[in-house]
Design an enzyme around this catalytic site. Structure first.
Site, mmCIF file in Angstrom:
data_model
loop_
_atom_site.group_PDB
_atom_site.id
_atom_site.type_symbol
_atom_site.label_atom_id
_atom_site.label_comp_id
_atom_site.label_asym_id
_atom_site.label_seq_id
_atom_site.Cartn_x
_atom_site.Cartn_y
_atom_site.Cartn_z
ATOM 1 N N ASP A 14 0.909 -1.167 0.044
ATOM 2 C CA ASP A 14 0.002 0.032 0.012
ATOM 3 C C ASP A 14 0.933 1.307 0.030
ATOM 4 O O ASP A 14 1.959 1.316 0.615
ATOM 5 C CB ASP A 14 -1.041 0.054 1.167
ATOM 6 C CG ASP A 14 -2.098 0.774 0.986
ATOM 7 O OD1 ASP A 14 -2.313 1.240 -0.256
ATOM 8 O OD2 ASP A 14 -3.124 0.624 1.941
ATOM 9 N N ARG A 27 0.054 8.510 -10.609
ATOM 10 C CA ARG A 27 -0.042 7.285 -10.056
ATOM 11 C C ARG A 27 0.378 6.189 -10.399
ATOM 12 O O ARG A 27 1.045 5.221 -9.581
ATOM 13 C CB ARG A 27 -1.632 7.026 -9.449
ATOM 14 C CG ARG A 27 -2.296 8.006 -8.762
ATOM 15 C CD ARG A 27 -4.065 7.661 -8.325
ATOM 16 N NE ARG A 27 -4.087 6.269 -7.980
ATOM 17 C CZ ARG A 27 -3.825 6.012 -6.542
ATOM 18 N NH1 ARG A 27 -3.769 7.055 -5.613
ATOM 19 N NH2 ARG A 27 -4.054 4.950 -6.157
ATOM 20 N N ASN A 62 -10.061 -3.423 -6.139
ATOM 21 C CA ASN A 62 -9.305 -2.236 -6.995
ATOM 22 C C ASN A 62 -9.854 -2.311 -8.181
ATOM 23 O O ASN A 62 -9.693 -1.384 -9.049
ATOM 24 C CB ASN A 62 -7.795 -3.041 -7.077
ATOM 25 C CG ASN A 62 -6.966 -2.949 -5.645
ATOM 26 O OD1 ASN A 62 -6.296 -3.707 -5.520
ATOM 27 N ND2 ASN A 62 -7.405 -2.055 -4.879
ATOM 28 N N ARG A 192 -5.382 -2.861 9.044
ATOM 29 C CA ARG A 192 -6.640 -3.403 8.458
ATOM 30 C C ARG A 192 -6.252 -4.336 7.643
ATOM 31 O O ARG A 192 -5.056 -4.376 6.907
ATOM 32 C CB ARG A 192 -6.872 -1.887 7.683
ATOM 33 C CG ARG A 192 -8.228 -2.250 6.752
ATOM 34 C CD ARG A 192 -8.982 -0.755 6.537
ATOM 35 N NE ARG A 192 -8.050 0.287 6.321
ATOM 36 C CZ ARG A 192 -7.581 0.483 5.272
ATOM 37 N NH1 ARG A 192 -7.881 -0.064 4.048
ATOM 38 N NH2 ARG A 192 -6.719 1.406 5.051
HETATM 39 C C1 IPE Z 1 -1.320 -0.028 -3.519
HETATM 40 O O1 IPE Z 1 -1.242 1.203 -3.355
HETATM 41 C C2 IPE Z 1 -1.136 -0.993 -5.040
HETATM 42 C C3 IPE Z 1 -2.399 -1.456 -5.388
HETATM 43 C C4 IPE Z 1 -3.355 -1.604 -4.849
HETATM 44 C C5 IPE Z 1 -2.320 -2.038 -6.536
HETATM 45 P P1 IPE Z 1 -2.286 2.180 -3.540
HETATM 46 O O2 IPE Z 1 -2.638 2.329 -5.083
HETATM 47 O O3 IPE Z 1 -3.587 1.553 -2.895
HETATM 48 O O4 IPE Z 1 -1.606 3.539 -3.110
HETATM 49 P P2 IPE Z 1 -2.442 4.563 -2.028
HETATM 50 O O5 IPE Z 1 -3.026 4.108 -0.988
HETATM 51 O O6 IPE Z 1 -3.285 5.366 -3.103
HETATM 52 O O7 IPE Z 1 -1.239 5.550 -1.591
HETATM 53 MG MG MG Z 2 -4.097 2.111 -0.815
#
Ligand code: IPE
Ligand code: MG
Length: 242
Positions: A14, A27, A62, A192
């Site tokens: 995460d 991102r 996701n 979590r």
């Molecule tokens: C985790 O990082 C990667 C995946 C779920 C693929 P996030 O994308 O959830 O990162 P934040 O929580 O937005 O920082």
């Molecule tokens: Mg995340």
């Protein structure tokens, strides 16, 4: 003294998105950096007694993200599976996919199953990647399978459950790490589990760290192992019989 064969470490990745925001990047660049962090860590498993590394890379939840992010993540996985994983498998890594295979993009499924086939007899680190995974969905698939196979109620034991999950029975995580968690405050820290290996982690030590996944290094892993697994401190020492 009996030294435990190896550790099973599970990681809920995460913080890729927050890492990217901090760097003023998109991102997806955070996810790409996350893949690099994973590659770096896998190579350090043998020297840290990690026999199995399980990572929660893509949750069923996701899919709710923007299509452009989801598509980009699958492209990254495909690159990982078709390029980087080859070298790891040549070095002895065994690969296993966990999660609902029926919901994966065709190319990702084909590349994953090819990697599984090619590495099935490898005896190095077992790398388990959870894609399109959710622990409650895993139980639903198991029950459906039992019903379809006319399993008798008498045969549904704790042992049956353990050996019909996506993971291999007897290889449950010793430690589960979640990165990108809020810093502890007021003597409290948050955890979590996000439905990552719920039935396999009933005895796991769960550790949260504020370190964002792309920044997670072998130093963090070593500190967590020393903190969460007391047996790691017994090398050269003596274990009193329990
Ligand atoms: C985790 O990082 C990667 C995946 C779920 C693929 P996030 O994308 O959830 O990162 P934040 O929580 O937005 O920082
Ligand atoms: Mg995340």
């Amino acid at each position: 003294m009996e030294i435990k064969k190896g550790l099973h470490v599970g990681i809920i990745l995460d913080g890729n998105g927050r890492w990217a925001t901090q760097q003023g990047k998109e991102r997806l660049e955070g996810h790409a950096e996350g893949v690099r962090a994973l590659l770096g860590l896998i190579k350090t498993c043998p020297e840290n007694r990690v026999q199995t590394l399980s990572v929660f890379a893509f949750a069923i939840a996701n899919w709710k993200r923007d299509k452009s992010e989801v598509d980009g993540i699958w492209i990254l996985f495909l690159q990982f599976l078709t390029t980087h994983l080859k070298g790891l498998i040549d070095d002895g890594v065994r690969f296993k996919l966990i999660g609902d295979r029926s919901g994966l993009p065709d190319a990702v499924l084909a590349a994953s199953e090819d990697a599984e086939r090619r590495s099935v007899s490898n005896s190095g680190t077992l790398l388990q990647i959870a894609l399109n995974y959710d622990g409650v969905d895993e139980v639903a698939r198991m029950v459906k399978n039992a019903l379809q196979n006319d399993i008798s109620p008498d045969d549904v034991t704790a042992q049956y459950v353990q050996s019909h999950l996506d993971t291999e029975a007897g290889n449950e995580p010793d430690i589960i790490i979640r990165t990108g968690m809020p810093e502890a405050s007021g003597g409290m820290s948050q955890w979590r589990g996000s439905a990552f290996l719920p039935l396999q982690s009933v005895q796991s030590v769960c550790v949260s760290t504020e370190v964002l996944w792309p920044n997670f290094t072998v130093d963090h892993l070593q500190k967590i192992i020393a903190y969460a697994d007391p047996s790691s401190r017994l090398f050269g020492g003596q274990r009193t019989k329990v």
